[in-house]
Design a protein around this motif. Structure first.
Motif, PDB file in Angstrom:
ATOM      1  N   LEU A 140       0.833  -1.207   0.000  1.00 12.85           N
ATOM      2  CA  LEU A 140       0.000   0.000   0.000  1.00 12.85           C
ATOM      3  C   LEU A 140       0.868   1.258   0.000  1.00 12.85           C
ATOM      4  O   LEU A 140       0.543   2.251  -0.665  1.00 12.85           O
ATOM      5  CB  LEU A 140      -0.933  -0.007   1.209  1.00 12.85           C
ATOM      6  CG  LEU A 140      -2.117  -0.969   1.135  1.00 12.85           C
ATOM      7  CD1 LEU A 140      -2.799  -1.079   2.494  1.00 12.85           C
ATOM      8  CD2 LEU A 140      -3.132  -0.518   0.080  1.00 12.85           C
ATOM      9  N   GLY A 141       1.959   1.217   0.745  1.00 12.62           N
ATOM     10  CA  GLY A 141       2.863   2.367   0.761  1.00 12.62           C
ATOM     11  C   GLY A 141       3.428   2.664  -0.607  1.00 12.62           C
ATOM     12  O   GLY A 141       3.490   3.821  -1.039  1.00 12.62           O
ATOM     13  N   LEU A 142       3.826   1.624  -1.321  1.00  7.61           N
ATOM     14  CA  LEU A 142       4.345   1.811  -2.680  1.00  7.61           C
ATOM     15  C   LEU A 142       3.245   2.243  -3.633  1.00  7.61           C
ATOM     16  O   LEU A 142       3.480   3.044  -4.547  1.00  7.61           O
ATOM     17  CB  LEU A 142       4.995   0.513  -3.159  1.00  7.61           C
ATOM     18  CG  LEU A 142       6.214   0.041  -2.364  1.00  7.61           C
ATOM     19  CD1 LEU A 142       6.719  -1.288  -2.907  1.00  7.61           C
ATOM     20  CD2 LEU A 142       7.317   1.082  -2.385  1.00  7.61           C
ATOM     21  N   TYR A 151       0.635   4.089  -2.964  1.00  6.87           N
ATOM     22  CA  TYR A 151       0.253   5.485  -2.746  1.00  6.87           C
ATOM     23  C   TYR A 151       1.398   6.477  -2.967  1.00  6.87           C
ATOM     24  O   TYR A 151       1.146   7.689  -3.045  1.00  6.87           O
ATOM     25  CB  TYR A 151      -0.305   5.650  -1.325  1.00  6.87           C
ATOM     26  CG  TYR A 151      -1.791   5.388  -1.247  1.00  6.87           C
ATOM     27  CD1 TYR A 151      -2.711   6.435  -1.305  1.00  6.87           C
ATOM     28  CD2 TYR A 151      -2.285   4.096  -1.137  1.00  6.87           C
ATOM     29  CE1 TYR A 151      -4.068   6.192  -1.253  1.00  6.87           C
ATOM     30  CE2 TYR A 151      -3.638   3.833  -1.087  1.00  6.87           C
ATOM     31  CZ  TYR A 151      -4.531   4.887  -1.142  1.00  6.87           C
ATOM     32  OH  TYR A 151      -5.885   4.654  -1.105  1.00  6.87           O
ATOM     33  N   ALA A 152       2.616   5.988  -3.086  1.00 10.64           N
ATOM     34  CA  ALA A 152       3.765   6.894  -3.202  1.00 10.64           C
ATOM     35  C   ALA A 152       3.651   7.908  -4.334  1.00 10.64           C
ATOM     36  O   ALA A 152       3.972   9.084  -4.148  1.00 10.64           O
ATOM     37  CB  ALA A 152       5.048   6.083  -3.339  1.00 10.64           C
ATOM     38  N   PRO A 153       3.177   7.533  -5.533  1.00 16.30           N
ATOM     39  CA  PRO A 153       3.118   8.519  -6.612  1.00 16.30           C
ATOM     40  C   PRO A 153       2.014   9.557  -6.451  1.00 16.30           C
ATOM     41  O   PRO A 153       2.062  10.609  -7.097  1.00 16.30           O
ATOM     42  CB  PRO A 153       2.864   7.663  -7.867  1.00 16.30           C
ATOM     43  CG  PRO A 153       3.144   6.254  -7.460  1.00 16.30           C
ATOM     44  CD  PRO A 153       2.808   6.188  -6.009  1.00 16.30           C
ATOM     45  N   ARG A 154       0.992   9.283  -5.624  1.00 18.97           N
ATOM     46  CA  ARG A 154      -0.166  10.180  -5.591  1.00 18.97           C
ATOM     47  C   ARG A 154      -0.445  10.824  -4.245  1.00 18.97           C
ATOM     48  O   ARG A 154      -1.078  11.864  -4.178  1.00 18.97           O
ATOM     49  CB  ARG A 154      -1.423   9.423  -6.042  1.00 18.97           C
ATOM     50  CG  ARG A 154      -1.631   8.066  -5.385  1.00 18.97           C
ATOM     51  CD  ARG A 154      -2.871   7.389  -5.935  1.00 18.97           C
ATOM     52  NE  ARG A 154      -2.880   5.955  -5.744  1.00 18.97           N
ATOM     53  CZ  ARG A 154      -3.905   5.276  -5.264  1.00 18.97           C
ATOM     54  NH1 ARG A 154      -5.006   5.913  -4.917  1.00 18.97           N
ATOM     55  NH2 ARG A 154      -3.852   3.977  -5.139  1.00 18.97           N
ATOM     56  N   SER A 179       1.375   7.413   1.902  1.00 19.43           N
ATOM     57  CA  SER A 179       2.388   6.406   1.625  1.00 19.43           C
ATOM     58  C   SER A 179       3.305   6.216   2.832  1.00 19.43           C
ATOM     59  O   SER A 179       3.596   5.074   3.234  1.00 19.43           O
ATOM     60  CB  SER A 179       3.218   6.817   0.411  1.00 19.43           C
ATOM     61  OG  SER A 179       4.342   5.975   0.249  1.00 19.43           O
ATOM     62  N   ILE A 180       3.746   7.307   3.421  1.00 16.21           N
ATOM     63  CA  ILE A 180       4.646   7.231   4.576  1.00 16.21           C
ATOM     64  C   ILE A 180       3.960   6.548   5.759  1.00 16.21           C
ATOM     65  O   ILE A 180       4.574   5.743   6.463  1.00 16.21           O
ATOM     66  CB  ILE A 180       5.136   8.641   4.959  1.00 16.21           C
ATOM     67  CG1 ILE A 180       6.112   9.153   3.888  1.00 16.21           C
ATOM     68  CG2 ILE A 180       5.792   8.647   6.342  1.00 16.21           C
ATOM     69  CD1 ILE A 180       6.475  10.615   4.027  1.00 16.21           C
ATOM     70  N   GLN A 181       2.686   6.821   5.967  1.00  8.22           N
ATOM     71  CA  GLN A 181       1.951   6.168   7.055  1.00  8.22           C
ATOM     72  C   GLN A 181       1.936   4.656   6.866  1.00  8.22           C
ATOM     73  O   GLN A 181       2.181   3.896   7.817  1.00  8.22           O
ATOM     74  CB  GLN A 181       0.520   6.707   7.112  1.00  8.22           C
ATOM     75  CG  GLN A 181       0.425   8.148   7.599  1.00  8.22           C
ATOM     76  CD  GLN A 181      -1.012   8.653   7.572  1.00  8.22           C
ATOM     77  OE1 GLN A 181      -1.925   7.968   7.115  1.00  8.22           O
ATOM     78  NE2 GLN A 181      -1.212   9.862   8.073  1.00  8.22           N
ATOM     79  N   TYR A 182       1.642   4.213   5.650  1.00  3.59           N
ATOM     80  CA  TYR A 182       1.607   2.772   5.387  1.00  3.59           C
ATOM     81  C   TYR A 182       2.994   2.153   5.524  1.00  3.59           C
ATOM     82  O   TYR A 182       3.153   1.052   6.073  1.00  3.59           O
ATOM     83  CB  TYR A 182       1.057   2.502   3.989  1.00  3.59           C
ATOM     84  CG  TYR A 182      -0.434   2.687   3.860  1.00  3.59           C
ATOM     85  CD1 TYR A 182      -1.306   2.116   4.785  1.00  3.59           C
ATOM     86  CD2 TYR A 182      -0.976   3.417   2.804  1.00  3.59           C
ATOM     87  CE1 TYR A 182      -2.676   2.275   4.659  1.00  3.59           C
ATOM     88  CE2 TYR A 182      -2.351   3.581   2.680  1.00  3.59           C
ATOM     89  CZ  TYR A 182      -3.191   3.003   3.614  1.00  3.59           C
ATOM     90  OH  TYR A 182      -4.555   3.166   3.497  1.00  3.59           O
TER      91      TYR A 182
END
Length: 218
Positions: free
Chosen positions: A103-105, A107-110, A115-118
């Motif tokens: 999930l972190g990866l 959400y990283a682009p958007r 992303s950091i939370q995940y």
């Protein structure tokens, strides 16, 4: 690869651990098939990996491991909604750390904050996983949270000194924070090629310009 490793001991030796029941044979076959799927993902053969995942699901049923591998393939293919659904199905099981990492990866682009939370959740569940610590450190670096990024990337490098991505991200962070002594130390220790150093310099300048333009606090 598994079959070759099994033959390495020679034909004259009896292997007492060899599977000799239908259940053991089926378990070994599943394990080999999963290893094949993982290799395809590593080699960026995402469509082929999906085909084999579907074959395994059809022949032996679904499992958390297959759901995770399917999520990874679909994330890489840009099928974000399908990947997120699969990751979320795993958040309460034994693969929760892997799912939070995915999930972190995803959400990283958007949405870097999400992303950091995940990724933090993933690191909490797998603190010795160099890949997770590297990805968290890089996300923090991109967010301009340099003081938080430093221990994550340093940990990733120490956990896996052969991880070029983590090492390069640490050098990038040192360049962005203008720690030239640290930059040179890592370059000398790792023997980083001049062309790689030049590329990292260019990336660091871009990050610094972006941080200056957005008023990011170091």
């Amino acid at each position: 690869m598994v079959l070759l490793a099994g033959c390495a001991g020679g034909f004259g030796r009896t292997n007492a651990a060899s599977p000799n029941t239908p259940e053991e044979l089926e378990s070994t076959d599943k394990s080999m098939h999963v290893d094949l799927i993982r290799k395809m993902l590593d080699q960026e053969q995402y469509y082929a990996a999906l085909a084999h995942i579907q074959q395994q699901q059809r022949s032996s049923g679904n499992s958390d491991e297959l759901r995770y591998l399917e999520a990874e393939a679909r994330r890489q293919l840009g099928e974000d909604a399908a990947a997120e659904k699969l990751y979320r199905e795993l958040l309460r099981g034994r693969l929760a750390g892997d799912a939070y990492h995915g999930l972190g990866l995803l959400y990283a682009p958007r949405n870097l904050a999400t992303s950091i939370q995940y990724l933090r959740e993933a690191a909490a569940r797998a603190p010795t996983d160099a890949r997770v610590r590297n990805d968290l450190g890089y996300a923090l670096l991109r967010a301009g949270r340099y003081a938080e990024a430093m221990p994550e990337l340093s940990t990733a490098v120490e956990l896996d000194p052969a991880n070029d991505k983590a090492r390069n991200n640490l050098v990038l962070l040192l360049m962005v924070t203008r720690d030239e002594e640290g930059v040179q130390r890592v370059i000398d220790q790792a023997g980083i090629a001049p062309e790689t150093v030049a590329r990292l310099r260019s990336d660091a300048q871009a990050l610094q310009a972006r941080a200056a333009g957005s008023g990011v606090r170091k």
